[in-house]
Design a protein around this motif. Structure first.
Motif, PDB file in Angstrom:
ATOM      1  N   LYS A 127       0.849  -1.194   0.000  1.00 25.14           N
ATOM      2  CA  LYS A 127       0.000   0.000   0.000  1.00 25.14           C
ATOM      3  C   LYS A 127       0.881   1.240   0.000  1.00 25.14           C
ATOM      4  CE  LYS A 127      -2.229   1.186   3.911  1.00 25.14           C
ATOM      5  NZ  LYS A 127      -3.290   1.383   4.929  1.00 25.14           N
ATOM      6  N   ILE A 128       0.468   2.229  -0.792  1.00 29.17           N
ATOM      7  CA  ILE A 128       1.034   3.581  -0.720  1.00 29.17           C
ATOM      8  C   ILE A 128      -0.059   4.417  -0.075  1.00 29.17           C
ATOM      9  CG2 ILE A 128       1.975   5.549  -1.981  1.00 29.17           C
ATOM     10  CD1 ILE A 128       2.712   3.522  -4.236  1.00 29.17           C
ATOM     11  N   HIS A 129       0.202   4.915   1.121  1.00 20.23           N
ATOM     12  CA  HIS A 129      -0.841   5.521   1.954  1.00 20.23           C
ATOM     13  C   HIS A 129      -0.772   7.044   1.946  1.00 20.23           C
ATOM     14  CE1 HIS A 129      -3.893   5.284   5.036  1.00 20.23           C
ATOM     15  NE2 HIS A 129      -3.255   6.220   5.714  1.00 20.23           N
ATOM     16  N   ASN A 130      -1.926   7.652   1.695  1.00 17.01           N
ATOM     17  CA  ASN A 130      -2.098   9.111   1.742  1.00 17.01           C
ATOM     18  C   ASN A 130      -1.230   9.865   0.740  1.00 17.01           C
ATOM     19  OD1 ASN A 130      -4.122   8.996   3.602  1.00 17.01           O
ATOM     20  ND2 ASN A 130      -2.865   9.601   5.339  1.00 17.01           N
ATOM     21  N   ILE A 185      -3.086   4.377 -13.809  1.00 17.00           N
ATOM     22  CA  ILE A 185      -2.589   5.371 -12.859  1.00 17.00           C
ATOM     23  C   ILE A 185      -1.074   5.400 -12.976  1.00 17.00           C
ATOM     24  CG2 ILE A 185      -2.577   3.717 -10.930  1.00 17.00           C
ATOM     25  CD1 ILE A 185      -3.202   6.140  -9.072  1.00 17.00           C
ATOM     26  N   SER A 186      -0.526   6.583 -13.154  1.00 16.72           N
ATOM     27  CA  SER A 186       0.924   6.766 -13.170  1.00 16.72           C
ATOM     28  C   SER A 186       1.374   7.023 -11.743  1.00 16.72           C
ATOM     29  CB  SER A 186       1.318   7.967 -14.036  1.00 16.72           C
ATOM     30  OG  SER A 186       0.860   7.804 -15.354  1.00 16.72           O
ATOM     31  N   ILE A 187       2.417   6.298 -11.327  1.00 16.88           N
ATOM     32  CA  ILE A 187       2.939   6.403  -9.963  1.00 16.88           C
ATOM     33  C   ILE A 187       4.447   6.600 -10.034  1.00 16.88           C
ATOM     34  CG2 ILE A 187       3.183   5.214  -7.740  1.00 16.88           C
ATOM     35  CD1 ILE A 187       0.767   3.453  -8.583  1.00 16.88           C
ATOM     36  N   ASP A 188       4.936   7.562  -9.291  1.00  9.14           N
ATOM     37  CA  ASP A 188       6.381   7.796  -9.180  1.00  9.14           C
ATOM     38  C   ASP A 188       7.088   6.447  -9.022  1.00  9.14           C
ATOM     39  OD1 ASP A 188       8.946   8.105  -7.828  1.00  9.14           O
ATOM     40  OD2 ASP A 188       8.391  10.163  -7.373  1.00  9.14           O
ATOM     41  N   ARG A 189       8.057   6.169  -9.893  1.00 11.81           N
ATOM     42  CA  ARG A 189       8.752   4.871  -9.902  1.00 11.81           C
ATOM     43  C   ARG A 189       9.409   4.574  -8.552  1.00 11.81           C
ATOM     44  NH1 ARG A 189       9.913   0.744 -13.723  1.00 11.81           N
ATOM     45  NH2 ARG A 189      10.742  -0.881 -12.398  1.00 11.81           N
ATOM     46  N   THR A 190       9.878   5.587  -7.856  1.00 12.69           N
ATOM     47  CA  THR A 190      10.483   5.382  -6.551  1.00 12.69           C
ATOM     48  C   THR A 190       9.464   4.812  -5.564  1.00 12.69           C
ATOM     49  OG1 THR A 190      12.014   7.201  -6.964  1.00 12.69           O
ATOM     50  CG2 THR A 190      11.750   6.520  -4.674  1.00 12.69           C
ATOM     51  N   LEU A 191       8.233   5.303  -5.614  1.00 12.45           N
ATOM     52  CA  LEU A 191       7.175   4.789  -4.741  1.00 12.45           C
ATOM     53  C   LEU A 191       6.784   3.369  -5.135  1.00 12.45           C
ATOM     54  CD1 LEU A 191       4.857   7.923  -4.425  1.00 12.45           C
ATOM     55  CD2 LEU A 191       6.640   7.144  -2.851  1.00 12.45           C
ATOM     56  N   MET A 192       6.694   3.113  -6.430  1.00 11.48           N
ATOM     57  CA  MET A 192       6.376   1.761  -6.881  1.00 11.48           C
ATOM     58  C   MET A 192       7.416   0.771  -6.383  1.00 11.48           C
ATOM     59  SD  MET A 192       4.938   2.311 -10.788  1.00 11.48           S
ATOM     60  CE  MET A 192       4.851   0.546 -11.093  1.00 11.48           C
ATOM     61  N   ASP A 193       8.675   1.128  -6.530  1.00 13.62           N
ATOM     62  CA  ASP A 193       9.759   0.242  -6.100  1.00 13.62           C
ATOM     63  C   ASP A 193       9.714   0.010  -4.593  1.00 13.62           C
ATOM     64  OD1 ASP A 193      10.601   0.070  -8.730  1.00 13.62           O
ATOM     65  OD2 ASP A 193      12.286   1.446  -8.471  1.00 13.62           O
ATOM     66  N   ALA A 194       9.476   1.059  -3.830  1.00 15.16           N
ATOM     67  CA  ALA A 194       9.436   0.939  -2.364  1.00 15.16           C
ATOM     68  C   ALA A 194       8.301   0.014  -1.922  1.00 15.16           C
ATOM     69  CB  ALA A 194       9.289   2.307  -1.714  1.00 15.16           C
ATOM     70  N   ALA A 195       7.170   0.069  -2.630  1.00 17.34           N
ATOM     71  CA  ALA A 195       6.019  -0.757  -2.287  1.00 17.34           C
ATOM     72  C   ALA A 195       6.104  -2.148  -2.910  1.00 17.34           C
ATOM     73  CB  ALA A 195       4.727  -0.069  -2.734  1.00 17.34           C
ATOM     74  N   THR A 226       3.681  -4.604   2.859  1.00 16.57           N
ATOM     75  CA  THR A 226       4.495  -3.394   2.826  1.00 16.57           C
ATOM     76  C   THR A 226       3.583  -2.180   2.760  1.00 16.57           C
ATOM     77  OG1 THR A 226       6.255  -4.558   1.656  1.00 16.57           O
ATOM     78  CG2 THR A 226       6.280  -2.146   1.540  1.00 16.57           C
ATOM     79  N   VAL A 227       3.810  -1.204   3.645  1.00 17.87           N
ATOM     80  CA  VAL A 227       3.037   0.036   3.651  1.00 17.87           C
ATOM     81  C   VAL A 227       4.010   1.204   3.544  1.00 17.87           C
ATOM     82  CG1 VAL A 227       1.438   1.497   4.935  1.00 17.87           C
ATOM     83  CG2 VAL A 227       1.181  -0.996   5.000  1.00 17.87           C
ATOM     84  N   VAL A 228       3.881   1.966   2.464  1.00 17.37           N
ATOM     85  CA  VAL A 228       4.724   3.127   2.217  1.00 17.37           C
ATOM     86  C   VAL A 228       3.946   4.369   2.623  1.00 17.37           C
ATOM     87  CG1 VAL A 228       5.987   4.443   0.474  1.00 17.37           C
ATOM     88  CG2 VAL A 228       5.876   1.939   0.309  1.00 17.37           C
ATOM     89  N   LEU A 229       4.468   5.091   3.584  1.00 21.54           N
ATOM     90  CA  LEU A 229       3.855   6.352   4.019  1.00 21.54           C
ATOM     91  C   LEU A 229       4.599   7.490   3.359  1.00 21.54           C
ATOM     92  CD1 LEU A 229       3.497   5.542   7.829  1.00 21.54           C
ATOM     93  CD2 LEU A 229       1.800   5.239   6.025  1.00 21.54           C
ATOM     94  N   ARG A 288       6.765  12.164  -1.182  1.00 19.29           N
ATOM     95  CA  ARG A 288       8.114  11.693  -0.849  1.00 19.29           C
ATOM     96  C   ARG A 288       7.991  10.686   0.290  1.00 19.29           C
ATOM     97  NH1 ARG A 288       9.492  13.516  -5.349  1.00 19.29           N
ATOM     98  NH2 ARG A 288      10.054  15.685  -5.557  1.00 19.29           N
ATOM     99  N   ILE A 289       8.784   9.642   0.247  1.00 17.59           N
ATOM    100  CA  ILE A 289       8.707   8.592   1.253  1.00 17.59           C
ATOM    101  C   ILE A 289       9.087   9.127   2.627  1.00 17.59           C
ATOM    102  CG2 ILE A 289       9.654   6.366   2.017  1.00 17.59           C
ATOM    103  CD1 ILE A 289      10.062   5.730  -0.990  1.00 17.59           C
ATOM    104  N   VAL A 290       8.223   8.882   3.601  1.00 16.32           N
ATOM    105  CA  VAL A 290       8.491   9.199   4.992  1.00 16.32           C
ATOM    106  C   VAL A 290       9.015   7.949   5.686  1.00 16.32           C
ATOM    107  CG1 VAL A 290       7.462   9.900   7.197  1.00 16.32           C
ATOM    108  CG2 VAL A 290       6.771  11.034   5.081  1.00 16.32           C
TER     109      VAL A 290
END
Length: 129
Positions: free
Chosen positions: A9-12, A26-36, A104-107, A113-115
């Motif tokens: 999940k990519i949250h909020n 849906i286009s998602i920042d590649r960095t967020l996709m990789d993190a999740a 995996t939950v990416v905040l 930007r990843i927190v």
């Protein structure tokens, strides 16, 4: 038997654009996709916290570190720039596979930007044992 559980999940995250004339997804920042752990063209469920809309589509990578989260095609009618979204993937697991699974939950912050990146294997382990 297989059961369906949250995979990632990519949250909020914040919707940065809605492009009606773009080919759908849906286009998602590649960095967020990789993190999740979300792969290009993987099915995702998108929940719009601003209006309650839910949709299923597929993810395509936006440039890394761009902060881009963009609804494309018909999905663009389900959100407006600035809306807060939750993007989720699910997977099916056998009882044995579930013992090793850790969602995996990416905040992210208001600029996508990843927190922090959290893994919740302990909660799942307690539930299945």
């Amino acid at each position: 038997m297989q059961r369906t559980f949250l995979l990632a999940k990519i949250h909020n995250c914040t919707l940065t654009a809605a492009n009606l004339d773009y080919i759908g997804s849906i286009s998602i920042d590649r960095t967020l996709m990789d993190a999740a752990g979300i792969l290009p063209f993987e099915q995702v469920q998108v929940v719009n916290k601003a209006n309650g809309e839910r949709l299923i589509t597929y993810a395509i990578p936006a440039p890394a570190n761009s902060g881009a989260i963009e609804l494309n095609g018909a999905a663009a009618r389900l959100g407006m720039k600035g809306d807060t979204l939750i993007i989720m993937t699910y997977a099916q697991f056998t009882a044995e596979e579930l013992k090793e699974h850790s969602p995996t939950v990416v905040l992210v912050d208001e600029n996508n930007r990843i927190v922090t990146v959290n893994h919740y294997g302990q909660l799942l382990e307690e539930a299945v044992n």
